[in-house]
Write a protein that holds these residues in place. Structure first.
Motif, PDB file in Angstrom:
ATOM      1  N   THR A   1       0.836  -1.202   0.000  1.00 13.54           N
ATOM      2  CA  THR A   1       0.000   0.000   0.000  1.00 13.54           C
ATOM      3  C   THR A   1       0.874   1.257   0.000  1.00 13.54           C
ATOM      4  O   THR A   1       0.613   2.218  -0.734  1.00 13.54           O
ATOM      5  CB  THR A   1      -0.930   0.023   1.228  1.00 13.54           C
ATOM      6  OG1 THR A   1      -1.671  -1.190   1.291  1.00 13.54           O
ATOM      7  CG2 THR A   1      -1.895   1.198   1.162  1.00 13.54           C
TER       8      THR A   1
ATOM      9  N   SER B   1      -7.314  -0.316   3.458  1.00 19.46           N
ATOM     10  CA  SER B   1      -6.207  -0.052   4.388  1.00 19.46           C
ATOM     11  C   SER B   1      -5.907   1.441   4.462  1.00 19.46           C
ATOM     12  O   SER B   1      -5.522   1.958   5.516  1.00 19.46           O
ATOM     13  CB  SER B   1      -4.962  -0.837   3.974  1.00 19.46           C
ATOM     14  OG  SER B   1      -4.540  -0.490   2.664  1.00 19.46           O
TER      15      SER B   1
ATOM     16  N   HIS C   1      -6.115   3.759   7.841  1.00 19.03           N
ATOM     17  CA  HIS C   1      -4.919   4.509   8.207  1.00 19.03           C
ATOM     18  C   HIS C   1      -5.242   5.977   8.502  1.00 19.03           C
ATOM     19  O   HIS C   1      -4.612   6.590   9.379  1.00 19.03           O
ATOM     20  CB  HIS C   1      -3.897   4.429   7.068  1.00 19.03           C
ATOM     21  CG  HIS C   1      -2.637   5.194   7.321  1.00 19.03           C
ATOM     22  ND1 HIS C   1      -1.800   4.925   8.390  1.00 19.03           N
ATOM     23  CD2 HIS C   1      -2.050   6.235   6.652  1.00 19.03           C
ATOM     24  CE1 HIS C   1      -0.762   5.746   8.355  1.00 19.03           C
ATOM     25  NE2 HIS C   1      -0.891   6.552   7.325  1.00 19.03           N
TER      26      HIS C   1
END
Length: 395
Positions: free
Chosen positions: A335, A365, A369
């Motif tokens: 990522t 993700s 985050h």
């Protein structure tokens, strides 16, 4: 809004000087700082601004025809060549972004006992050298007198000045994002229906970039409906070119609703700062620029891409990577690699079609985050908290 002559003004605890440059970025930061200092009880603030007409674009209560006026508890003074005769410098004097205080004002500072605490509030940077320079004193000779000017660097680590974040902002954001009926009412106020379950809503406030052309073209062909919220400004032409809507460039105005493939574009007027926060909180992805909108996107706890101000010899890319080193550190490696490549492409004006095609893979993700990142930034306190603590031993 009320006006006052200088002789009727109270003593000020803070003088903040700001030059309006680069499309509201500098004044955006200093206006937030001034309001937070006043709202959180740190004293009376006088804000010196050299361009009230531009400032009024983000501060609707301001009258550009008035040299001095109170707005939201802040005294706003037009900064021009001649200082008012009876101006007394405040306890703390902040020159925002090395804007260079007027020489007569510095003379008056030097003549006071005790002399004011002089702060140079620097631009935000994530580069490693900032920690070594934060808080350093620079002696300034004024005739036969000396003043110390202290460098205060906003930043992303405990050894810097932190980021501007008003008390209660995070709680207000959380309440906004959890209020489905309120969000539906917000979209309706912009002339949009409630968001569909599979629809992506994106805000875009960037500089010009050829990367936008390919990115917008990708949204037009997206299997997922995309609604783009676009404040009128510098990126308009690139966006409409990417959407194949060049014919709309000349007549585009706030309120227009444009369509191209699976993309809907809503053109928005310039808003005040609270309105821009709500836009960032409401969207799934925010493309932002400069410093002020960049910081506010981080408090939105949503995915964002930063279009940093371009500089000669690619100096801005060093600053971008300095930030990405911090921002990407806790993400899965794949990522992080994708996001760095995406950020580079946006800032280098490169093709983004293939990068955008990987959004579904990395979106979850990235979303997760966003929230943990905004919490991490406040571990050691916001900028005002750190600034006041820094001054306690110097006043």
């Amino acid at each position: 809004m009320t006006t006052s002559s200088p002789r009727n003004l109270p003593p000020f605890d803070w003088d903040i000087f700001c030059c309006v440059v680069d499309n509201f970025g500098d004044i955006g930061v200093t206006w937030r700082l001034a309001r937070q200092l006043e709202q959180e009880g740190h004293g009376k603030v006088r804000l010196w601004v050299d361009d009230l007409a531009s400032f009024a674009r983000i501060c609707p209560g301001l009258d550009p025809a008035q040299d001095g006026q109170w707005v939201a508890g802040i005294y706003i003074q037009l900064w021009h060549d001649t200082l008012p005769a009876d101006v007394t410098p405040a306890t703390v004097v902040i020159e925002a972004f090395a804007c260079k205080l007027p020489a007569p004002f510095i003379d008056r500072m030097a003549g006071l006992t005790p002399s004011p605490c002089w702060i140079n509030l620097e631009y935000l940077s994530a580069e490693s050298w900032v920690e070594d320079c934060h808080g350093l004193a620079s002696p300034q000779r004024v005739g036969n007198l000396s003043l110390n000017k202290y460098f205060f660097f906003p930043g992303f680590t405990a050894k810097t000045g932190g980021l501007l974040c008003e008390r209660g902002l995070i709680a207000e954001r959380d309440q906004w994002q959890q209020d489905k009926a309120g969000l539906a009412a917000y979209w309706a106020s912009l002339g949009l229906p409630a968001q569909q379950e599979n629809e992506l809503r994106v805000s875009l406030f960037t500089y010009e970039s050829d990367a936008l052309v390919s990115l917008v073209a990708s949204w037009c062909q997206s299997p997922t409906p995309v609604t783009l919220l676009l404040p009128l400004g510098r990126s308009l032409q690139d966006v409409l070119r990417g959407a194949g809507l060049e014919q709309a460039i000349a007549t585009a105005k706030a309120g227009d609703l444009l369509h191209s493939g699976n993309l809907t574009i809503k053109l928005l007027p310039m808003t005040d700062q609270a309105g821009y926060d709500r836009l960032l909180w409401s969207c799934d992805l925010n493309l932002v620029r400069g410093e002020d909108s960049f910081v506010r996107a981080q408090w939105a706890s949503r995915p964002f891409l930063w279009h940093i101000y371009p500089q000669e010899e690619q100096a801005h890319m060093v600053k971008l990577d300095g930030f990405l080193d911090h921002y990407l550190a806790d993400l899965p490696p794949d990522t992080a690699q994708w996001l760095r490549a995406f950020s580079h492409a946006l800032n280098q004006g490169e093709q983004t079609c293939e990068l955008w095609a990987q959004w579904p893979r990395y979106n979850a993700s990235w979303q997760q985050h966003g929230r943990s990142w905004s919490q991490k930034l406040l571990t050691d306190g916001d900028l005002v908290t750190r600034l006041v603590k820094f001054l306690e031993s110097r006043i």
